[in-house]
Design a protein around this motif. Structure first.
Motif, PDB file in Angstrom:
ATOM      1  N   UNK A 134      -2.635   0.683   8.816  1.00  0.00           N
ATOM      2  CA  UNK A 134      -1.536   1.587   8.434  1.00  0.00           C
ATOM      3  C   UNK A 134      -2.071   2.728   7.585  1.00  0.00           C
ATOM      4  N   UNK A 135      -2.910   2.385   6.618  1.00  0.00           N
ATOM      5  CA  UNK A 135      -3.499   3.409   5.747  1.00  0.00           C
ATOM      6  C   UNK A 135      -4.315   4.397   6.576  1.00  0.00           C
TER       7      UNK A 135
ATOM      8  N   UNK B 254      -3.461  26.433   0.347  1.00  0.00           N
ATOM      9  CA  UNK B 254      -4.119  27.296   1.322  1.00  0.00           C
ATOM     10  C   UNK B 254      -3.226  28.491   1.681  1.00  0.00           C
TER      11      UNK B 254
ATOM     12  N   UNK C 106      -4.025  23.434   9.181  1.00  0.00           N
ATOM     13  CA  UNK C 106      -3.808  24.437   8.142  1.00  0.00           C
ATOM     14  C   UNK C 106      -5.078  25.226   7.886  1.00  0.00           C
ATOM     15  N   UNK C 107      -6.208  24.507   7.844  1.00  0.00           N
ATOM     16  CA  UNK C 107      -7.474  25.156   7.548  1.00  0.00           C
ATOM     17  C   UNK C 107      -7.799  26.204   8.601  1.00  0.00           C
TER      18      UNK C 107
ATOM     19  N   UNK D 228       0.835  -1.211   0.000  1.00  0.00           N
ATOM     20  CA  UNK D 228       0.000   0.000   0.000  1.00  0.00           C
ATOM     21  C   UNK D 228       0.865   1.254   0.000  1.00  0.00           C
TER      22      UNK D 228
ATOM     23  N   UNK E  90      -3.065  17.382   9.927  1.00  0.00           N
ATOM     24  CA  UNK E  90      -2.302  18.485   9.333  1.00  0.00           C
ATOM     25  C   UNK E  90      -3.231  19.432   8.588  1.00  0.00           C
ATOM     26  N   UNK E  91      -4.159  18.855   7.821  1.00  0.00           N
ATOM     27  CA  UNK E  91      -5.040  19.683   6.991  1.00  0.00           C
ATOM     28  C   UNK E  91      -5.972  20.522   7.840  1.00  0.00           C
TER      29      UNK E  91
ATOM     30  N   UNK F 117      -1.985   6.812   8.348  1.00  0.00           N
ATOM     31  CA  UNK F 117      -1.461   7.820   7.423  1.00  0.00           C
ATOM     32  C   UNK F 117      -2.521   8.886   7.155  1.00  0.00           C
ATOM     33  N   UNK F 118      -3.754   8.431   6.888  1.00  0.00           N
ATOM     34  CA  UNK F 118      -4.834   9.372   6.602  1.00  0.00           C
ATOM     35  C   UNK F 118      -5.160  10.229   7.815  1.00  0.00           C
TER      36      UNK F 118
ATOM     37  N   UNK G  61      -1.576  15.994   0.912  1.00  0.00           N
ATOM     38  CA  UNK G  61      -1.678  16.825   2.107  1.00  0.00           C
ATOM     39  C   UNK G  61      -0.815  18.074   1.985  1.00  0.00           C
TER      40      UNK G  61
ATOM     41  N   UNK H 241      -2.968  -3.790   6.863  1.00  0.00           N
ATOM     42  CA  UNK H 241      -2.834  -2.800   5.789  1.00  0.00           C
ATOM     43  C   UNK H 241      -3.812  -1.654   6.001  1.00  0.00           C
TER      44      UNK H 241
ATOM     45  N   UNK I 257      -2.685  12.922   7.990  1.00  0.00           N
ATOM     46  CA  UNK I 257      -2.949  13.903   6.938  1.00  0.00           C
ATOM     47  C   UNK I 257      -4.114  14.794   7.336  1.00  0.00           C
TER      48      UNK I 257
ATOM     49  N   UNK J 133      -1.379  10.178  -0.451  1.00  0.00           N
ATOM     50  CA  UNK J 133      -2.033  10.911   0.645  1.00  0.00           C
ATOM     51  C   UNK J 133      -1.065  11.944   1.216  1.00  0.00           C
TER      52      UNK J 133
ATOM     53  N   UNK K  75      -5.817  27.688  10.584  1.00  0.00           N
ATOM     54  CA  UNK K  75      -4.826  28.766  10.596  1.00  0.00           C
ATOM     55  C   UNK K  75      -5.042  29.764   9.459  1.00  0.00           C
ATOM     56  N   UNK K  76      -5.476  29.270   8.287  1.00  0.00           N
ATOM     57  CA  UNK K  76      -5.553  30.160   7.128  1.00  0.00           C
ATOM     58  C   UNK K  76      -6.956  30.697   6.861  1.00  0.00           C
ATOM     59  N   UNK K  77      -7.980  30.087   7.492  1.00  0.00           N
ATOM     60  CA  UNK K  77      -9.356  30.420   7.155  1.00  0.00           C
ATOM     61  C   UNK K  77      -9.647  31.924   7.224  1.00  0.00           C
TER      62      UNK K  77
END
Lengths: 191, 175
Positions: B10-11, A81, B25-26, A63, B21-22, B14-15, A74, B7, B18, A70, B28-30
């Motif tokens: 782990x995925x 942004x 960021x959102x 994977x 982090x997003x 990771x998500x 990100x 599997x 992510x 991803x 902070x910048x909105x």
């Protein structure tokens, strides 16, 4: 050090490996655009390389590609942004090509070919070098296209009284410039 | 089976990283992005209506949006209206901001958005084309098209004409 310099000359992503051509052709219409695109891609590349390298031992190989995508996506959204927040004018110029960094094969290519097999320090150097090489190559193409196609450099008129060949600003000019550059480099190497 | 779970896990991790982090960021910048967008519209409004000292008010009527431009701080007299006209150009939508006075005479127009061909259609953003509009009746503007860029020129002219017509239709049955 070798990891850093190889991206600039020997393995230049754009001119030698022919990676990341789509944004290169689309956004090299002027020098400011080229620099902005190059920096955005470099940022994403360095950080995705770092993260991929850090977690390379935890990611099962079956994977790995979804994981890389991803991670890359990100960082791309973060860049988008931040550009939106600090320079909306730039965001308008680059438009769709910022989100499209996600599928820039240079970034996925470095994650797969380099960062997943090397230590974080080497991966950062690789990312910096590749990013810098990409930016420089973009600038070279943009330099030619802006000069011939608009008669300006960085928006400043260089050749007074010159009637610009607008085709160089159009997509056809991108292919022409790119092709001639690649050809010239090949020729030089052959000699 | 255990393999698939591993599997997936782990995925998922990771998500999760992510997403974290997003969202940071959102948050902070909105605020900044919103402020930037607002000040951009405000700046454009002032550009096409330079003598509106009292600011602008957005009005939507019958699905048609326009801005009222006030002459002074008392907000009694209006010096005109600002509308955004959209037409179909050669490379996509062309959006033009138009300032008109109460009689329908165009003050200044500004191209907000265009994807026309550089060196040809993109010339609609240049002063030599745009300034033709100033001082003309928005309902029947007489504009010289840019040679080699008829579609782009017409996109601007037609959309401006239509939108100004619509504005006065709406204003007409308003009072």
């Amino acid at each position: 050090m070798k990891e850093f310099t190889k991206g600039i000359f020997k393995e230049n992503p754009l001119l030698r490996l022919a990676l990341g051509l789509c944004p290169a052709l689309a956004i090299s219409t002027s020098l400011p655009n080229a620099i902005a695109m190059g920096l955005a891609a470099t940022f994403v590349l360095v950080f995705s390389n770092t993260i991929v390298s850090l977690i390379r031992n935890f990611i099962p190989s079956r994977i790995r590609i979804p994981c890389y995508i991803v991670i890359i996506a990100t960082f791309v959204v973060m860049v988008e942004r931040f550009i939106k927040a600090f320079s909306p004018a730039l965001e308008k110029q680059l438009g769709i090509y910022i989100p499209l960094i996600v599928v820039n094969c240079m970034i996925l290519g470095r994650a797969e070919a380099f960062a997943s097999k090397n230590s974080p320090v080497h991966s950062i150097l690789d990312g910096l070098g590749m990013g810098l090489g990409f930016t420089l190559a973009l600038c070279l193409i943009a330099f030619i296209r802006e000069l011939v196609g608009a008669g300006t450099l960085w928006g400043i008129n260089i050749i007074p009284g010159y009637d610009p060949a607008a085709i160089f600003i159009l997509p056809a000019g991108a292919l022409l410039t790119m092709g001639l550059l690649l050809g010239a480099l090949k020729l030089k190497k052959k000699r | 089976m255990r393999d698939i779970l591993k599997l997936g896990f782990v995925l998922f991790l990771v998500c999760l990283g992510a997403a974290l982090c997003l969202s940071l960021t959102y948050v902070f910048t909105e605020g900044r992005i919103e402020a930037m967008e607002l000040s951009e519209i405000e700046g454009s409004l002032k550009e096409v209506m330079p003598d509106a000292q009292g600011g602008f008010e957005k009005i939507t009527k019958d699905d048609f949006g326009y801005y009222k431009a006030y002459k002074d701080e008392q907000r009694k007299d209006i010096s005109g209206y600002v509308i955004i006209a959209t037409g179909k150009g050669y490379g996509g939508a062309v959006a033009t901001m138009v300032g008109v006075d109460t009689a329908g005479v165009i003050k200044i127009i500004k191209i907000l958005e265009q994807k026309e061909t550089p060196g040809l259609g993109a010339k609609i953003s240049e002063e030599s084309f745009k300034s033709q509009f100033s001082g003309q009746d928005g309902r029947k503007p007489n504009i010289m098209a840019i040679s080699g860029a008829t579609i782009s020129s017409r996109a601007v002219t037609e959309s401006v004409k239509k939108t100004v017509e619509r504005l006065f239709e709406i204003l007409g049955d308003g009072r």
